[in-house]
Design a protein around this motif. Structure first.
Motif, mmCIF file in Angstrom:
data_model
loop_
_atom_site.group_PDB
_atom_site.id
_atom_site.type_symbol
_atom_site.label_atom_id
_atom_site.label_comp_id
_atom_site.label_asym_id
_atom_site.label_seq_id
_atom_site.Cartn_x
_atom_site.Cartn_y
_atom_site.Cartn_z
ATOM 1 N N ARG B 304 0.667 -1.228 0.148
ATOM 2 C CA ARG B 304 0.144 -0.164 0.052
ATOM 3 C C ARG B 304 0.825 1.409 0.011
ATOM 4 N N VAL B 305 0.663 2.168 -0.819
ATOM 5 C CA VAL B 305 1.161 3.550 -0.790
ATOM 6 C C VAL B 305 1.126 4.142 0.467
ATOM 7 N N GLY B 306 2.263 4.522 0.929
ATOM 8 C CA GLY B 306 2.542 5.217 2.508
ATOM 9 C C GLY B 306 2.997 4.111 3.375
ATOM 10 N N THR B 307 3.159 3.060 2.957
ATOM 11 C CA THR B 307 3.917 2.158 4.084
ATOM 12 C C THR B 307 5.597 2.407 4.031
ATOM 13 N N LEU B 308 6.203 2.319 5.115
ATOM 14 C CA LEU B 308 7.348 2.628 5.368
ATOM 15 C C LEU B 308 8.413 1.625 5.104
ATOM 16 N N PHE B 309 9.353 2.258 4.057
ATOM 17 C CA PHE B 309 10.375 1.284 3.767
ATOM 18 C C PHE B 309 10.519 0.009 4.780
ATOM 19 N N GLY B 310 10.813 0.594 6.077
ATOM 20 C CA GLY B 310 11.290 -0.101 7.134
ATOM 21 C C GLY B 310 10.429 -1.465 7.291
ATOM 22 N N GLU B 311 9.106 -1.122 7.357
ATOM 23 C CA GLU B 311 8.069 -1.894 7.552
ATOM 24 C C GLU B 311 8.296 -3.003 6.442
ATOM 25 N N VAL B 312 8.322 -2.563 5.167
ATOM 26 C CA VAL B 312 8.327 -3.364 3.779
ATOM 27 C C VAL B 312 9.439 -4.483 4.083
ATOM 28 N N ILE B 313 10.894 -3.939 4.477
ATOM 29 C CA ILE B 313 11.899 -4.520 4.558
ATOM 30 C C ILE B 313 11.814 -5.722 5.593
ATOM 31 N N ASP B 314 11.090 -5.368 6.798
ATOM 32 C CA ASP B 314 11.052 -6.348 7.740
ATOM 33 C C ASP B 314 10.136 -7.648 7.485
ATOM 34 N N GLN B 315 9.134 -7.296 6.467
ATOM 35 C CA GLN B 315 8.499 -8.481 5.830
ATOM 36 C C GLN B 315 9.270 -9.277 5.032
ATOM 37 N N CYS B 316 10.381 -8.712 4.609
ATOM 38 C CA CYS B 316 11.282 -9.687 3.826
ATOM 39 C C CYS B 316 12.306 -10.218 4.416
ATOM 40 N N GLY B 317 12.317 -10.341 5.715
ATOM 41 C CA GLY B 317 13.353 -11.040 6.672
ATOM 42 C C GLY B 317 14.217 -9.893 7.301
ATOM 43 N N GLY B 318 14.323 -8.608 6.960
ATOM 44 C CA GLY B 318 15.113 -7.621 7.480
ATOM 45 C C GLY B 318 16.335 -7.442 6.783
ATOM 46 N N LEU B 319 17.279 -6.671 7.329
ATOM 47 C CA LEU B 319 18.447 -6.327 6.225
ATOM 48 C C LEU B 319 19.489 -7.536 7.103
ATOM 49 N N VAL B 320 20.582 -7.457 6.037
ATOM 50 C CA VAL B 320 21.737 -8.247 6.684
ATOM 51 C C VAL B 320 22.843 -6.993 6.638
ATOM 52 N N GLY B 321 23.228 -7.173 7.924
ATOM 53 C CA GLY B 321 24.193 -6.252 8.355
ATOM 54 C C GLY B 321 23.619 -4.801 8.590
ATOM 55 N N SER B 322 24.467 -3.905 8.754
ATOM 56 C CA SER B 322 24.211 -2.529 8.886
ATOM 57 C C SER B 322 24.858 -1.755 7.830
ATOM 58 N N GLU B 323 25.982 -1.830 7.277
ATOM 59 C CA GLU B 323 26.559 -1.130 6.367
ATOM 60 C C GLU B 323 26.104 -1.541 5.116
#
Lengths: 281, 444
Positions: B304-323
């Protein structure tokens, strides 16, 4: 053998003489009469081509002066002395001008402003601005010194906190730094102004405070305390001084919680004072 | 090889296998959405709702009286928490409507009826597309209703649907074509009807055989529409490149596709047109590819338009590392983000997350005048010179070298052996040039 040498010397000499004659003729015939005053004006100008007058360079400005399109006081870099000299050459009234100074209206340096990412692109402010910059505040100084690069009078430097400093004694008020800044943080003001809001952030108070310790949080205390009604107004979550009403006292700044509005407190540094005691970069 | 294409361009590694076989899943309903009032090219919208107001999913919450604009709609039902400045993926703070959701879902198109194409009135289609806030979903987010209103004397005879998706990593359009070919075809027919075009093409790169199959099946019985299979080459999906490859017409510099009688739309846009005309559903969600080695589980999500990137990425298992580097869009044209608190907009084709070991930071070196950038520039420009002029902000020279024609596709930076940030410089130059033009206009 000798004959060959003589023939070649004579013929070369003859060709040379004809060519020289042509050049002398061309020089007389095609001579461009230039007003000697243009040369005089040019010599009187600073010839730094800073662009502060609004013309592309000093020579073009000199021509505009001759045509009467520009006023002697337009040369901000030269100041009153140059204006008087120009008026003398042109035979007009010099008029007087107020000295203008560049003021950096952001105090959110490395120590005050939150940094949310690392910027690895081209190290110029405009390029960084296109990506939103690395600070959480998207209105503040990007700290890459495009203004310092633009200054032709050695009147600016980036300090240890990542903010530009204007040297009071060197700034001629040409405005090159203000034009270079992609976020319009640097403004040109007459030197006798004392009241400035050192912030450009338009975010709501809570967010502005979160991203920078010295942001305007739009609390409105300065507006209430201002001795002249309407001397300071709140516009889009930012206190703005109305210089036409010229608030002349400092009550308005005393209660500012983040000290982003100041009354003549921003130290006026001279170049020598800035560099004394620190190794030259 | 042997397929139609355009001149020059590059063949980057595509990395599409990360998500090309994954079905589009609906993303979880976000609790809060931040909907920017500018998600399109053109005039920003004014808010139509107030703080505290209750809104329904699909309700129009922002519009403005202007020609080049597209209204925005609430993507979830709930309460307007605030209207304030918020981060925008393009790097600035944009006035946005923040909606706190109540968790309810609205059903769209449950009756399954499909309108007969012949019964559509061109003007009504245009109006419906405008009201649904449909913009080009290929990334540039140009309002679709404007594309359908060419100036007098310009007739459109061909509609091309852009299914090239030449940008590496992204598979949103690919999955749309495989999973919803009927909607794509219906949308294309509606666009042809609205623009009065007799011919239609769907341009697809050869590396998507399953999409070509699906559309060929959906197109049986529609002789006016053809599929143009194109060479997999970047930037094949750029409007001007696609037109030259598909119908052999060249769009002159500074002109638009309708100057050569062509209308180009993304396949995702065609689906949005189908949903708007049949279901009355405005553009409130879109397919986004979340991919790259920096994200644990790459996916295609209907977000949905307006969903924050962070939330979307969390649904894909999150980020690998911080850099990591997070891009709004693909690696070639996407812009990097400095925070994950930015919303998905109508123009977000994908979220590409580049992992630490893929990031190379090294200082650029002097230009050796090898000419690689000139050889690959699809617009036939001279990027090495435009880059220098952009760096020095020499606007007159940029305009003399036709710098405004630059698509910012990034081929030049990609091939540069000295790793010069040509595109960034050219962008700076174009920005300065536009600023100067605006100033000159203001002075008049």
């Amino acid at each position: 053998m000798l004959e060959t040498l003589i023939i070649s010397a004579v013929s070369m000499g003859a060709i040379g003489a004809v060519m020289a004659g042509f050049l002398i003729y061309a020089d007389r015939k095609l001579k461009v009469e230039e007003d000697p005053r243009v040369e005089a004006i040019s010599n009187a100008l600073p010839n730094t081509n800073c662009g502060g007058c609004g013309y592309p360079g000093c020579r073009v400005f000199a021509e505009a002066l001759m045509k009467g399109e520009a006023l002697p006081t337009a040369c901000v870099a030269g100041g009153n002395d140059t204006a008087a000299a120009l008026a003398g050459i042109l035979g007009v009234e010099a008029g007087s001008m107020k000295r203008m100074l560049a003021v950096v209206l952001c105090r959110g340096g490395n120590a005050e402003a939150e940094r949310r990412a690392e910027y690895r692109g081209d190290m110029t402010c405009t390029a960084s601005h296109l990506t939103g910059g690395d600070k959480s505040c998207t209105y503040g100084c990007l700290g890459l010194g495009e203004c310092v690069d633009a200054c032709k009078f050695d009147a600016m430097a980036m300090n240890d906190n990542g903010l530009p400093v204007v040297f009071y004694d060197k700034c001629v008020g040409c405005g090159a730094c203000a034009r270079a800044c992609p976020r319009d943080i640097i403004e040109m003001h007459p030197e006798d102004r004392k009241l400035f809001v050192y912030c450009k952030n338009l975010d709501k108070g809570a967010y502005a405070r979160k991203v920078c310790k010295v942001a305007c949080v739009a609390c409105g205390l300065c507006v209430k305390d201002c001795s002249v009604p309407g001397g300071i107004v709140m516009k889009n979550n930012l206190a703005v001084v109305d210089y036409s009403l010229a608030p002349q006292t400092d009550e308005s700044v005393k209660r500012c919680p983040t000290k982003c509005i100041l009354w003549g407190e921003e130290e006026k540094v001279t170049r020598d004072a800035y560099y004394s005691g620190r190794p030259k970069a | 090889m042997g397929h139609r294409t355009f001149e020059r361009g590059i063949h980057p590694s595509y990395y599409k296998e990360l998500t090309s076989g994954k079905r589009v899943e609906p993303a979880a309903l976000p609790r809060t959405v931040v909907i920017p009032l500018q998600q399109h090219a053109g005039t920003p919208c004014e808010p139509l709702v107030k703080k505290g107001e209750t809104v329904q999913e699909g309700q129009k919450i922002g519009d403005v009286k202007a020609f080049v604009t597209a209204p925005v709609h609430a993507s979830i039902s709930g309460k307007v928490k605030d209207i304030e400045l918020a981060n925008h993926p393009n790097g600035y703070r944009c006035a946005s409507v923040v909606i706190e959701g109540d968790g309810s879902l609205r059903q769209w198109g449950s009756d399954g009826k499909v309108v007969d194409i012949g019964a559509l009135q061109p003007e009504a289609v245009r109006q419906a597309i405008r009201e649904a806030g449909i913009v080009g979903l290929g990334g540039a987010a140009f309002p679709s209703s404007v594309k359908l209103s060419p100036p007098k004397g310009k007739a459109v005879d061909t509609v091309i649907l852009n299914g090239c998706e030449c940008e590496p990593y992204l598979t949103a359009d690919h999955r749309t074509m495989v999973e919803e070919p009927e909607k794509v075809v219906w949308g294309l027919k509606a666009l042809m009807r609205a623009s009065g075009a007799a011919r239609g093409f769907i341009g697809i790169e050869e590396n998507k055989p399953d999409a070509i199959d699906a559309l060929t099946r959906a197109l049986s019985g529609s002789p006016e529409i053809g599929i143009t299979v194109l060479e997999a080459k970047y930037p094949q999906g750029a409007e001007k490149m696609l037109i030259s490859a598909a119908v052999g017409r060249k769009v002159p510099p500074g002109k638009l596709p309708f100057d050569v009688g062509v209308l180009v739309n993304n396949v995702g846009t065609a689906v949005a047109v189908f949903e708007a005309l049949n279901w009355g559903k405005p553009l409130i969600e879109r397919v986004v590819t979340i991919s790259g080695n920096g994200v644990r589980e790459p996916k295609n999500l209907r977000v949905r338009v307006g969903t924050l990137f962070g939330e979307v990425i969390d649904q894909c298992g999150g980020l690998v590392g911080s850099e990591i580097e997070v891009l709004n869009g693909g690696p070639m044209m996407g812009n990097s983000q400095s925070t994950l608190a930015v919303p998905v907009t109508k123009g977000t084709t994908g979220i590409t997350v580049i992992s630490a070991d893929e990031i190379q930071v090294r200082p650029y070196e002097p230009c050796i005048k090898c000419g690689n950038c000139v050889e690959v520039c699809p617009m036939g420009l001279m990027p090495y010179r435009l880059g220098d002029y952009g760096k020095l902000q020499m606007t007159a020279e940029i305009s003399a070298l036709d710098g405004l024609s630059c698509l910012e596709c990034g081929c030049c930076s990609y091939v540069c052996p000295a790793k010069r940030p040509l595109i960034q410089w050219i962008r700076v130059g174009k920005l300065k040039l536009r600023q100067e033009a605006r100033k000159a206009q203001g002075a008049k």
